[in-house]
Design an enzyme around this catalytic site. Structure first.
Site, PDB file in Angstrom:
ATOM      1  CD  GLU A 321      -2.952  -1.188   2.259  1.00  0.00           C
ATOM      2  OE1 GLU A 321      -4.143  -1.298   1.982  1.00  0.00           O
ATOM      3  OE2 GLU A 321      -2.520  -1.109   3.428  1.00  0.00           O
TER       4      GLU A 321
HETATM    5  C1  ACM Z   1      -2.094  -5.474   4.027  1.00  0.00           C
HETATM    6  O1  ACM Z   1      -3.169  -5.941   4.448  1.00  0.00           O
HETATM    7  N1  ACM Z   1      -2.000  -4.198   3.711  1.00  0.00           N
HETATM    8  C2  ACM Z   1      -0.939  -6.306   3.827  1.00  0.00           C
END
Ligand code: ACM
Length: 706
Positions: A321
């Site tokens: 992310e």
């Molecule tokens: C995640 O759930 N961002 C690895």
């Protein structure tokens, strides 16, 4: 040698004279057969070690005997100093443990965990190639204890067992909500019971940096609110885990999810500070600047310290992310991408990963990261942990990487155990070659802690994680959901005995939630009602509550636990109707009990003061659900539903399903299915039972449009 012959006979006996073939052991062993008879467990129970013995195995036997003492009230033989008296002579011991080799003190990926267990009327024989296998077998034996009017016993049985996957993990996020060492230790006990062997600690994120750093002390000093593990505590956790055959894999998430680092070291970030600890949940812009050599000097120092602290050869760098917002807004970073022909932000992220991998390789570590780090430039030795979708695992295995599955094992999202249980890392439909399949190391349940505190985290992890543990340990063909839930009930009791709080925290939480004016009958009604309620599933909770570190997680959604048994019982009854095994009117008893329970909550709601409004709303919804079932039963007799009926049914279902304080009734999904069954009832005549079932499911849960 008499016991050996008996053991052999027991092993050969097929079937189970006079005994149902249910084995209440989780994970279910690879192969077992009951024999006739049983071994009495009495105060004379003694253990002998044949072959190899380690301190870890001896301690595990001590814990096992204590667990049995607590269940039975028996006192087993002890030495004058209070330790258990181990027998000297295998002939006269009740339990003979025979391990061919000592497992390494620090468990390693791929250590042999297999074992065999033979119980006859005379003796238990536990054999294993390694002492770690013997420890796994002990956990099985512990679950075999039974009692009846004649006393305590273990059934005569022969078991052969070994794990399907070598990497069976649980991630605990200690960054979003701090989880102190006692939380970690009791969950390690739960993991040992479930035969899980990797604790993945998510140690840093935007909301907290949770390990003491001696070389870069502003990391924990300014990034943690004082909530961090000292290095001494980390060593304590690693030793506690190792004694239970569990590896500890640390994760320091980078380059994104790292705002807490920048509070003390703003120069690491890709935009000028100052920074503060992030208090809310989500994906945020602050990201490490991968273009500066000073960043790598910092990380070399940091990783040097942490790779020495954490002995496991695998080291997780996160990598998920990274939204690239700060990178895109920084002209110098964009110029760096051009100069180095990195193409875009993804190319820059891959460059960063290569630099980190070089550092980790020099420190003797294998890099692990989330599936965003997959890139053609990433060396094949890097392990990919797949979380975003089923395709990630295959893509990484095809590209030559070892892989771990977490997609489908997100226990923080509060889905039922059945969903996780049927999520196989290597489903029979997979298209991987044998070589690619061999790269699938296993999986990890992920306990992200945005919505979990030390008080509630056990009830988010257990017992559902025991179902995931079975998926990763037992043969693929062990996939009967009803049988899993029966075993899960037993496993849940064993977990409570091991010190997990997933069941026991509920009473005090509910009492605090209900307030001081609650009457005993009001509290009893509330207890039954909360069993009908579940925290909202998926990523929806932030839509109902302002998620932050400041919100106390003590509300209805926190008292409620995922995978409500009451909801499941109704779902099973609806399934029976849809499968043609029960008459729709068999559901009347559910409607009746909901009406009664709803009325009791209405009577007592005022006793809860400020909580009354949400309880009134939810109990009205339960009463309306009862009325709705009645209306549906009327519908079963009539013609196929028209548009107007379907529309009003959908509006009513939505009202019944509406969450209050992020908690919802656990009967919404089966009610949807029942609605579809009622509306399509007349078509049953013209279709095969299978076609009709399929139609009902498709009507209730239309496939999502791509
Ligand atoms: C995640 O759930 N961002 C690895």
């Amino acid at each position: 040698m008499r016991f050996r012959i008996l053991a052999l006979l027991a092993a050969l006996a097929i079937g189970s004279p006079g005994r149902a073939a249910e084995l209440n052991v989780m994970p279910l062993p690879e192969a077992f057969s009951f024999a006739s008879g049983r071994l009495a467990v009495t105060r004379e129970f003694t253990v002998v070690f044949k072959g190899q013995k380690t301190a870890a195995l001896e301690a595990a036997v001590g814990r096992a005997l204590r667990r049995w003492e607590e269940r039975t009230g028996l006192v087993f033989p002890r030495t004058p100093t209070g330790t258990y008296a181990f027998a000297a002579d295998p002939e006269h011991a009740t339990l003979v443990i025979d391990s061919a080799a000592a497992a390494p003190e620090l468990p390693q990926l791929g250590v042999d965990e297999s074992y065999s267990l033979e119980v006859t009327g005379a003796q238990v024989s536990l054999r294993a190639p390694t002492t770690l296998g013997a420890q796994r077998g002990l956990e099985t034996l512990l679950q075999l204890l039974e009692s009846d009017s004649q006393g305590w016993s273990v059934p005569a049985i022969a078991i052969k067992d070994h794990p399907r996957f070598p990497w069976r993990g649980l991630l605990i996020d200690v960054a979003r909500h701090w989880q102190p060492i006692e939380v970690i230790k009791r969950n390690l006990d739960g993991m040992a019971l479930a035969k899980l062997n990797v604790l993945h600690l998510h140690l840093s994120d935007d909301q907290g940096f949770r390990v003491e750093s001696k070389t870069l002390p502003r990391l924990h000093a300014q990034g943690s609110d004082g909530h961090y593990f000292t290095q001494e505590q980390i060593r304590e956790i690693i030793a506690y885990a190792a004694a239970r055959g569990i590896r500890v894999v640390p994760e320091f998430d980078m380059p994104g999810h790292s705002q807490s680092w920048f509070v003390g070291y703003p120069e690491l970030a890709s935009a000028p500070g100052p920074y503060q600890i992030e208090r809310h949940w989500g994906v945020f812009n602050p990201v490490t600047d991968p273009t500066k050599e000073t960043t790598y000097a910092f990380l070399e120092k940091f990783l040097g310290e942490m790779t020495a602290l954490f002995p496991d050869p695998y080291f997780h760098i996160g990598g998920d992310e990274n939204n690239g917002v700060q990178w895109s807004a920084n002209a110098a970073i964009q110029a760096f991408i051009k100069e180095h022909d990195l193409k875009n932000n993804e190319g820059l992220h891959a460059y960063f990963n290569r630099r980190i991998q070089k550092i980790l390789t020099a420190d003797g570590k294998n890099l692990v990261g989330w599936d965003e780090i997959l890139h053609p430039d990433l060396p094949a030795s890097a392990v990919i942990q797949s979380w975003r979708g089923p395709k990630g695992l295959a893509a990484a295995a095809e590209a030559g990487h070892p892989v771990i599955l977490s997609n489908g094992y997100y226990i923080d999202l509060c889905h039922p155990a059945a969903d996780h249980y049927l999520n196989d890392p290597l489903p029979s439909t997979n298209a991987l070659t044998a070589e690619q399949q061999a790269r699938v190391l296993g999986g990890e349940a992920t306990m992200w802690a945005e919505w979990a505190t030390p008080e509630t985290i056990d009830s988010r992890i257990w017992p559902r994680t025991a179902a995931i543990a079975e998926r990763l340990w037992s043969p693929a063909k062990v996939n009967d959901v009803d049988a899993m839930y029966r075993r899960l009930d037993y496993a849940s009791q064993r977990l409570t005995e091991a010190g997990l709080l997933h069941q026991t925290q509920l009473a005090p939480m509910l009492r605090r939630y209900a307030g001081d004016a609650i009457t005993p009958s009001g509290l009893e009604a509330l207890r039954e009602f909360v069993a009908f309620v579940q925290p909202v599933q998926g990523y929806r909770r932030g839509g109902y509550q302002d998620g932050s570190q400041f919100l106390a997680l003590t509300g209805l959604a926190d008292c409620a636990t995922p995978d409500s048994k009451a909801g499941r019982a109704f779902a099973r009854a609806v399934d029976a109707v849809v499968n043609g095994k029960a008459d729709p009117h068999s559901l009347t008893r559910f409607a009746q009990s909901w009406r009664e329970l709803g009325a009791r909550i209405q009577t007592h709601a005022a006793e809860t003061g400020a909580r009354a409004a949400e309880l009134k709303s939810l109990s009205e919804q339960l009463i309306d659900a009862a009325a709705y079932v009645g209306d549906l039963l009327g519908k079963f007799a009539s013609a196929r539903a028209d548009e107007a009926w379907l529309k009003s049914a959908s509006v009513r279902l939505e009202a019944i399903s509406r969450p209050q304080s992020a908690a919802e009734l656990s009967i919404a999904e089966p009610l949807k299915l029942l609605t579809a069954a009622a509306s399509e009832w007349p078509r049953r005549e013209k279709l095969t039972p299978a076609e009709w079932r399929e139609l009902v499911h498709r009507t209730a849960f239309p496939p999502e449009k791509p």
